[in-house]
Scaffold this active site. Structure first.
Site, PDB file in Angstrom:
ATOM      1  N   HIS A 141       0.709  -0.749  -0.591  1.00  0.00           N
ATOM      2  CA  HIS A 141       0.141  -0.354  -0.149  1.00  0.00           C
ATOM      3  C   HIS A 141       0.822   1.395   0.268  1.00  0.00           C
ATOM      4  CE1 HIS A 141      -2.939   2.709   1.886  1.00  0.00           C
ATOM      5  NE2 HIS A 141      -3.499   1.569   1.521  1.00  0.00           N
ATOM      6  N   ASP A 218       2.653  -4.905   7.670  1.00  0.00           N
ATOM      7  CA  ASP A 218       1.446  -3.623   8.041  1.00  0.00           C
ATOM      8  C   ASP A 218       0.055  -4.913   7.928  1.00  0.00           C
ATOM      9  OD1 ASP A 218      -0.574  -2.368   7.472  1.00  0.00           O
ATOM     10  OD2 ASP A 218      -0.182  -1.538   4.826  1.00  0.00           O
ATOM     11  N   GLN A 221      -4.827  -5.023   6.666  1.00  0.00           N
ATOM     12  CA  GLN A 221      -6.283  -6.561   6.765  1.00  0.00           C
ATOM     13  C   GLN A 221      -6.161  -7.693   7.113  1.00  0.00           C
ATOM     14  OE1 GLN A 221      -8.060  -5.109   4.505  1.00  0.00           O
ATOM     15  NE2 GLN A 221      -7.098  -2.842   3.549  1.00  0.00           N
ATOM     16  N   LYS A 244     -10.681  -0.779  11.068  1.00  0.00           N
ATOM     17  CA  LYS A 244     -10.802  -1.766   9.282  1.00  0.00           C
ATOM     18  C   LYS A 244     -11.304  -3.034  10.454  1.00  0.00           C
ATOM     19  CE  LYS A 244      -7.329  -0.301   6.585  1.00  0.00           C
ATOM     20  NZ  LYS A 244      -8.478   0.484   5.276  1.00  0.00           N
ATOM     21  N   CYS A 382      -4.460   2.807  -3.220  1.00  0.00           N
ATOM     22  CA  CYS A 382      -3.787   3.223  -2.540  1.00  0.00           C
ATOM     23  C   CYS A 382      -2.629   2.388  -3.678  1.00  0.00           C
ATOM     24  CB  CYS A 382      -3.721   3.344  -1.705  1.00  0.00           C
ATOM     25  SG  CYS A 382      -4.618   4.707  -1.245  1.00  0.00           S
TER      26      CYS A 382
END
Lengths: 424, 148
Positions: A141, A218, A221, A244, A382
């Site tokens: 991202h 990261d 997600q 999220k 993104c």
């Protein structure tokens, strides 16, 4: 020959069957899902952008402002003491959620983006110098690209990018080849927001640690779809966003190993992050407060803690198994649509179904689905370099959460058929 | 579905599938780029200006049905017009897609098929991208135009 990560990382291995996961009951916990949009039943499939919030989270935030609002850490009065307790209890909840060794390894930030920027601007600025390299992957991202570019521009360091194959899987051999004595940091996504690919974090960490290189993951997600164990993964930094994972916007988490966090300079200066200040010299507060300058998002932290407790109540393994089943079902159903091309067909995926329709721009797909009450995202998500990798300007992306059903997958497919009719 | 049909009128769909004047113009003395990075719409507009008048005009690129049809129909409408006439048409087109017009669509000719866009505010940027690009081309601007 290049190999791909073809073994499902342990944390994503779904149990064969979910037991007692009552999705209809779960849906009733999310008030927004009951509404109709444009005269149609809402089918919310934009969860990779942000998830909806269960009533318990909404109530926890309201209750905080109705009964508990106060500034934390410094007050000697009842409300301040109570708010501080709740804020720190939320930190503890997050600690247990990701299995961090210490509560002070959980730094509250605004979101995954701020977490990455914090690491780039503190650890990065202290350790990355001219000629050094930061290694990321082709599926990152922008939030895991740009902070390293900013650092690189300042320091004269170079960003290296590990390639992926046509299915959207990281080429581990190529990744390994890029690790070298100049590599100072590895930044990698746990799950790709645009493709859904699950990366083999344990293996990546092993390879990087073999060269004494720390790894930032990261997890924006990943956390909504699986149980994350930062100690088992042996990651050095792990970031995610609250919104999220069914919590409010504006709250997120940076996990870091104590030794690394201790050695890092502070990120922002201000109140709360100091232990004493004179005009000559300031000494910084201990962890985690050293990295939490200013009044924090107390309501957000409480909301995040509540969201995690909600997930714990459902059973995360149970939830993951159910989600896996729905994603498989949706993948199969959508694959049958003529002219469809799935973008991201990794063996191991979570949450995301990205696609393009032959001869029809994703924006037109999004507009027509919206008229059917179906919310998806269209664009580059993104991840512009990733779109370039696949030779497309954009995709349509349906992303799933624990409250999405097979019936909603059917509605999506019916909506796509309608798109094809309009453009027939 | 009725709003959708208003947006995706047959003429628009037809132009998006078979755009007119879709080619490079070797003799173009004006050229500009329109790029909306968020949606990925990307067009190059070529203009051959004879004094004050558009002698020929063409475009290339990719984008959604609305942006592509808009580009295709722009080239048809603007060919032979003066810069001032093109600007006047742009002003009226902008009013139409934003739903701000006086309802008099006659002067817009076949561009009136874009009247449905005003019901879809997020798509106004698609319909107007190539018009802004035209203005940049006529003004000789070098930087890519965006409507995002």
């Amino acid at each position: 020959m290049t190999t791909v990560a073809n073994r499902l990382p342990r944390e994503f291995r779904p149990s064969r069957v979910h037991t007692g996961f009552d999705v209809e009951k779960v849906r009733r916990d999310f008030p927004i899902l009951a509404q109709r949009v444009r005269g149609k039943k809402l089918v919310y499939l934009d969860n990779a952008a942000t998830s909806q919030k269960p009533q318990v989270v909404i109530d926890a935030i309201s209750r905080y402002y109705e009964e508990g609002n106060a500034n934390i850490h410094r007050g000697v009065h009842y409300l301040s003491e109570h708010a501080t307790e709740e804020h720190e209890a939320a930190r503890k909840t997050v600690q247990n959620f990701v299995n961090a060794a210490q509560a002070h390894e959980i730094i509250f930030v605004r979101g995954a983006t701020e977490g990455i920027n914090l690491v780039a601007q503190t650890y990065g600025r202290a350790h990355v110098n001219a000629g050094d390299e930061v290694l990321i992957t082709a599926m990152e991202h922008h939030s895991n690209i740009v902070p390293w570019q900013i650092l690189g521009e300042e320091k004269g360091a170079r960003l290296r990018v590990a390639p992926i194959n046509d299915r959207g899987e990281l080429l581990l051999d190529e990744f390994e080849k890029l690790l070298n004595p100049r590599t100072r940091m590895v930044g990698v996504t746990h799950v790709s927001n645009a493709l859904g690919t699950v990366n083999p974090i344990s293996r990546i960490v092993q390879l990087a640690h073999g060269h004494n290189i720390p790894v930032l993951v990261d997890g924006a997600q990943a956390v909504p779809h699986t149980q994350v164990d930062v100690q088992a993964l042996d990651v050095d930094f792990y970031v995610f966003s609250g919104h999220k994972v069914y919590a409010p916007t504006g709250i997120g988490v940076l996990y870091g190993k104590t030794a690394l966090l201790e050695a890092m300079p502070p990120y922002q200066g201000g109140g709360d992050m100091i232990s004493s200040v004179t005009f000559e010299k300031t000494s910084y507060n201990k962890l985690p407060y050293k990295f939490e300058a200013g009044t924090p998002h107390v309501a957000g932290a409480i909301g995040l803690g509540t969201a995690i407790e909600y997930l714990n109540g459902l059973g995360i393994a149970n939830m993951a198994a159910f989600e896996h089943e729905v994603l498989e079902y949706a993948t199969e159903a959508i694959s049958a649509v003529p002219g469809i091309r799935l973008i991201g067909t990794a063996a191991q995926k979570a949450g995301v179904l990205s696609f393009v329709l032959e001869g029809i721009h994703p924006h037109d797909v999004g507009t027509i689905l919206d008229q059917e009450g179906i919310a998806i995202r269209t664009g580059h998500h993104c991840a512009q370099p990733l779109m370039q990798r696949f030779g497309i300007p954009a995709t349509a992306r349906a992303s799933f959460a624990l409250y999405n059903t097979k019936e909603e997958a059917d509605a999506l497919v019916a909506g796509i058929q309608k798109v094809r009719e309009v453009f027939a | 579905m009725s709003d959708l049909r208003e947006l995706y009128q047959d003429v628009i769909l037809e132009h998006s599938k078979a755009p007119r004047n879709y080619r490079e113009l070797p003799l173009a003395n004006h050229k500009a780029e329109g790029y909306n990075p968020l949606c990925g719409d990307h067009f190059t507009l070529y203009v051959d200006l004879d004094g004050d008048r558009v002698r020929d005009i063409s475009f290339q690129g990719s984008g959604c049905a609305i942006s592509k049809a808009s580009a295709s129909m722009l080239t048809q409408m603007v060919k032979g017009k003066t810069k001032a006439e093109a600007q006047e048409l742009f002003d009226k087109f902008l009013q139409l897609v934003k739903g701000e017009g006086n309802g008099n669509q006659a002067e817009l000719g076949k561009l009136a098929v874009f009247s449905g866009v005003c019901e879809f505010p997020v798509r106004v940027k698609c319909a107007t991208l190539v018009w802004h690009t035209l203005r940049a081309a006529l003004e000789g601007k070098q930087q890519a135009v965006s409507t995002e």
